[in-house]
Design a protein around this motif. Structure first.
Motif, PDB file in Angstrom:
ATOM      1  N   MET A  67       0.813  -1.205   0.000  1.00 41.34           N
ATOM      2  CA  MET A  67       0.000   0.000   0.000  1.00 41.34           C
ATOM      3  C   MET A  67       0.853   1.264   0.000  1.00 41.34           C
ATOM      4  O   MET A  67       0.324   2.372   0.048  1.00 41.34           O
ATOM      5  N   TYR A  68       2.150   1.107  -0.061  1.00 43.65           N
ATOM      6  CA  TYR A  68       3.047   2.253   0.009  1.00 43.65           C
ATOM      7  C   TYR A  68       3.590   2.588  -1.379  1.00 43.65           C
ATOM      8  O   TYR A  68       4.202   1.732  -2.034  1.00 43.65           O
ATOM      9  N   PRO A  69       3.412   3.819  -1.838  1.00 38.37           N
ATOM     10  CA  PRO A  69       3.854   4.165  -3.195  1.00 38.37           C
ATOM     11  C   PRO A  69       5.342   3.997  -3.415  1.00 38.37           C
ATOM     12  O   PRO A  69       5.781   3.719  -4.535  1.00 38.37           O
ATOM     13  N   GLY A  70       6.133   4.143  -2.360  1.00 36.81           N
ATOM     14  CA  GLY A  70       7.578   4.018  -2.511  1.00 36.81           C
ATOM     15  C   GLY A  70       8.036   2.651  -2.953  1.00 36.81           C
ATOM     16  O   GLY A  70       9.155   2.491  -3.432  1.00 36.81           O
ATOM     17  N   GLY A  71       7.177   1.654  -2.796  1.00 35.95           N
ATOM     18  CA  GLY A  71       7.559   0.312  -3.179  1.00 35.95           C
ATOM     19  C   GLY A  71       7.336  -0.014  -4.644  1.00 35.95           C
ATOM     20  O   GLY A  71       7.694  -1.094  -5.104  1.00 35.95           O
ATOM     21  N   TYR A  72       6.760   0.926  -5.380  1.00 34.70           N
ATOM     22  CA  TYR A  72       6.450   0.696  -6.791  1.00 34.70           C
ATOM     23  C   TYR A  72       7.489   1.384  -7.668  1.00 34.70           C
ATOM     24  O   TYR A  72       7.840   2.533  -7.426  1.00 34.70           O
ATOM     25  N   ILE A  73       7.955   0.679  -8.681  1.00 28.88           N
ATOM     26  CA  ILE A  73       9.050   1.208  -9.482  1.00 28.88           C
ATOM     27  C   ILE A  73       8.585   1.771 -10.823  1.00 28.88           C
ATOM     28  O   ILE A  73       9.300   2.570 -11.429  1.00 28.88           O
ATOM     29  N   TYR A  74       7.424   1.361 -11.294  1.00 29.28           N
ATOM     30  CA  TYR A  74       6.929   1.869 -12.566  1.00 29.28           C
ATOM     31  C   TYR A  74       5.559   2.502 -12.347  1.00 29.28           C
ATOM     32  O   TYR A  74       4.714   1.928 -11.643  1.00 29.28           O
ATOM     33  N   TRP A  75       5.361   3.651 -12.989  1.00 35.22           N
ATOM     34  CA  TRP A  75       4.124   4.404 -12.822  1.00 35.22           C
ATOM     35  C   TRP A  75       3.590   4.830 -14.181  1.00 35.22           C
ATOM     36  O   TRP A  75       4.359   5.145 -15.095  1.00 35.22           O
ATOM     37  N   GLY A  76       2.265   4.866 -14.286  1.00 33.51           N
ATOM     38  CA  GLY A  76       1.648   5.457 -15.460  1.00 33.51           C
ATOM     39  C   GLY A  76       1.577   6.964 -15.333  1.00 33.51           C
ATOM     40  O   GLY A  76       1.993   7.541 -14.322  1.00 33.51           O
ATOM     41  N   GLN A  77       1.033   7.591 -16.363  1.00 33.28           N
ATOM     42  CA  GLN A  77       0.965   9.052 -16.391  1.00 33.28           C
ATOM     43  C   GLN A  77      -0.248   9.590 -15.655  1.00 33.28           C
ATOM     44  O   GLN A  77      -0.319  10.785 -15.386  1.00 33.28           O
ATOM     45  N   GLY A  78      -1.191   8.721 -15.336  1.00 28.63           N
ATOM     46  CA  GLY A  78      -2.376   9.125 -14.602  1.00 28.63           C
ATOM     47  C   GLY A  78      -3.543   9.444 -15.513  1.00 28.63           C
ATOM     48  O   GLY A  78      -3.376   9.830 -16.664  1.00 28.63           O
ATOM     49  N   THR A  79      -4.735   9.279 -14.970  1.00 31.72           N
ATOM     50  CA  THR A  79      -5.954   9.644 -15.680  1.00 31.72           C
ATOM     51  C   THR A  79      -6.880  10.347 -14.701  1.00 31.72           C
ATOM     52  O   THR A  79      -7.046   9.911 -13.563  1.00 31.72           O
ATOM     53  N   GLN A  80      -7.457  11.449 -15.135  1.00 35.07           N
ATOM     54  CA  GLN A  80      -8.278  12.282 -14.263  1.00 35.07           C
ATOM     55  C   GLN A  80      -9.693  11.716 -14.151  1.00 35.07           C
ATOM     56  O   GLN A  80     -10.333  11.412 -15.169  1.00 35.07           O
ATOM     57  N   VAL A  81     -10.151  11.604 -12.926  1.00 37.84           N
ATOM     58  CA  VAL A  81     -11.551  11.260 -12.663  1.00 37.84           C
ATOM     59  C   VAL A  81     -12.159  12.409 -11.871  1.00 37.84           C
ATOM     60  O   VAL A  81     -11.631  12.790 -10.814  1.00 37.84           O
ATOM     61  N   THR A  82     -13.234  12.954 -12.376  1.00 40.12           N
ATOM     62  CA  THR A  82     -13.929  14.044 -11.714  1.00 40.12           C
ATOM     63  C   THR A  82     -15.352  13.619 -11.444  1.00 40.12           C
ATOM     64  O   THR A  82     -16.075  13.234 -12.373  1.00 40.12           O
ATOM     65  N   VAL A  83     -15.744  13.695 -10.187  1.00 41.81           N
ATOM     66  CA  VAL A  83     -17.092  13.312  -9.793  1.00 41.81           C
ATOM     67  C   VAL A  83     -17.851  14.580  -9.436  1.00 41.81           C
ATOM     68  O   VAL A  83     -17.482  15.303  -8.497  1.00 41.81           O
ATOM     69  N   SER A  84     -18.886  14.855 -10.179  1.00 37.24           N
ATOM     70  CA  SER A  84     -19.662  16.075  -9.952  1.00 37.24           C
ATOM     71  C   SER A  84     -20.754  15.811  -8.925  1.00 37.24           C
ATOM     72  O   SER A  84     -21.360  14.736  -8.886  1.00 37.24           O
ATOM     73  N   SER A  85     -20.993  16.833  -8.109  1.00 39.72           N
ATOM     74  CA  SER A  85     -22.010  16.689  -7.058  1.00 39.72           C
ATOM     75  C   SER A  85     -23.367  17.160  -7.540  1.00 39.72           C
ATOM     76  O   SER A  85     -23.513  17.691  -8.621  1.00 39.72           O
TER      77      SER A  85
END
Length: 123
Positions: free
Chosen positions: A105-123
């Protein structure tokens, strides 16, 4: 080297669903445990969930337990994050990551990462 590409982000209404995908290339996918993390503006990167190399072991953050489901298809080199009952507080950039060991569960243990994708939840 492993390349990770997330997709599936977008705008969704409160209570809605979204499925994120993370496609991996460059190395044997089933050598890696996979994790999903998210980061909202002004906040630290937060653990969402993680899945073992075989898919037999999965852990979730308490904030998403019962609403989000992680799965993987090793034949397709892809890990998924099914998000249901979305809330405005789920708004963030979602990242997948690969770890050449067991789940974490710790990000420091991961060596490869994607660029990310935005999720926006509207209220």
């Amino acid at each position: 080297q492993v390349q990770l590409v997330e997709s599936g982000g977008g705008l969704v209404q409160t209570g809605g669903s979204r499925r994120l995908s993370c496609a991996a290339s460059g190395h044997t996918f089933n050598n890696y445990a996979m994790g999903w993390f998210r980061q909202a503006p002004g906040k630290e990167r937060e653990f969402v969930g993680t899945i073992s190399r075989s898919g037999a072991t999965i852990y979730y953050a308490d904030s998403v337990k019962g609403r989000f489901t992680i799965s993987r298809d090793n034949a397709k080199n892809t890990v998924y994050l099914q998000m249901n009952s979305l809330k405005p507080e789920d708004t963030a950039v979602y990242y997948c990551a690969a770890r050449a060991a067991g789940t974490s569960m710790y990000p420091g243990g991961y060596i490869y990462w994607g660029q990310g994708t935005q999720v926006t939840v509207s209220s």
